[in-house]
Design a protein around this motif. Sequence first.
Motif, short mmCIF file in Angstrom:
data_model
loop_
_atom_site.label_atom_id
_atom_site.label_comp_id
_atom_site.label_asym_id
_atom_site.label_seq_id
_atom_site.Cartn_x
_atom_site.Cartn_y
_atom_site.Cartn_z
N TYR A 32 0.92 -1.25 -0.02
CA TYR A 32 -0.18 0.19 0.07
C TYR A 32 1.00 1.22 -0.07
N ILE A 33 0.37 2.24 -0.50
CA ILE A 33 0.89 3.52 -0.57
C ILE A 33 -0.26 4.48 -0.07
N THR A 49 -5.44 5.82 0.46
CA THR A 49 -4.57 4.53 0.24
C THR A 49 -4.94 4.21 -1.06
N ILE A 50 -3.89 3.62 -1.71
CA ILE A 50 -3.71 2.94 -3.11
C ILE A 50 -3.11 1.78 -3.04
N SER A 51 -3.59 0.47 -3.10
CA SER A 51 -2.83 -0.75 -3.13
C SER A 51 -2.24 -0.91 -4.27
N GLY A 52 -1.22 -2.18 -4.07
CA GLY A 52 -0.38 -2.54 -5.16
C GLY A 52 -1.17 -3.02 -6.37
N ILE A 68 -6.14 9.81 -5.17
CA ILE A 68 -4.64 9.23 -5.15
C ILE A 68 -4.54 8.36 -6.40
N SER A 69 -3.30 8.59 -6.74
CA SER A 69 -2.61 7.73 -7.97
C SER A 69 -1.07 7.46 -7.60
N ARG A 70 -0.72 6.68 -8.62
CA ARG A 70 0.51 6.20 -8.60
C ARG A 70 1.42 5.95 -9.86
N ASN A 95 3.29 7.50 2.88
CA ASN A 95 3.59 6.22 3.62
C ASN A 95 3.61 5.25 2.71
N VAL A 96 4.64 4.22 2.77
CA VAL A 96 4.84 3.11 1.91
C VAL A 96 4.79 1.91 2.78
N ASP A 97 4.04 1.03 2.49
CA ASP A 97 4.05 -0.52 3.25
C ASP A 97 4.40 -1.38 2.32
#
Length: 118
Positions: A32-33, A49-52, A68-70, A95-97
């Motif tokens: 997640y980010i 939050t955005i998941s992988g 949110i975007s990545r 935050n990066v998980d």
Amino acid sequence: VQLQAFGGGLVQAGGSLRLSCAGSGSISSIYYISWYRQAPGRQRDLVATISGGGTTTYADSVKGRFTISRDNAKITVYLQMNSLTPADTAVYYCNVDALLSGRRQIFWGQGTEVTVSS
């Protein structure tokens, strides 16, 4: 992993800002980010939050206003913030998980300040 957040600033109510968070380092997999924010005198709250896999979730207070975007090619996440109100004033943290060196770890950026004037 180092995270650098930027894009904050002063904006009038109703305006928009786009936050970015760029990471460096070797990550095996991102779970997640997220973006969090902390207003003065308050706890740090989850914003989005955005998941992988690309699934997004939002706090009720920002739904319909924030996106949110990545960039899947890089450890980069964005937060497009529209229709800002003074209640959105806070320091925003990314935050990066992620999985790194065989262990699941959490990393924080240093924060970028957003001030919304009425």
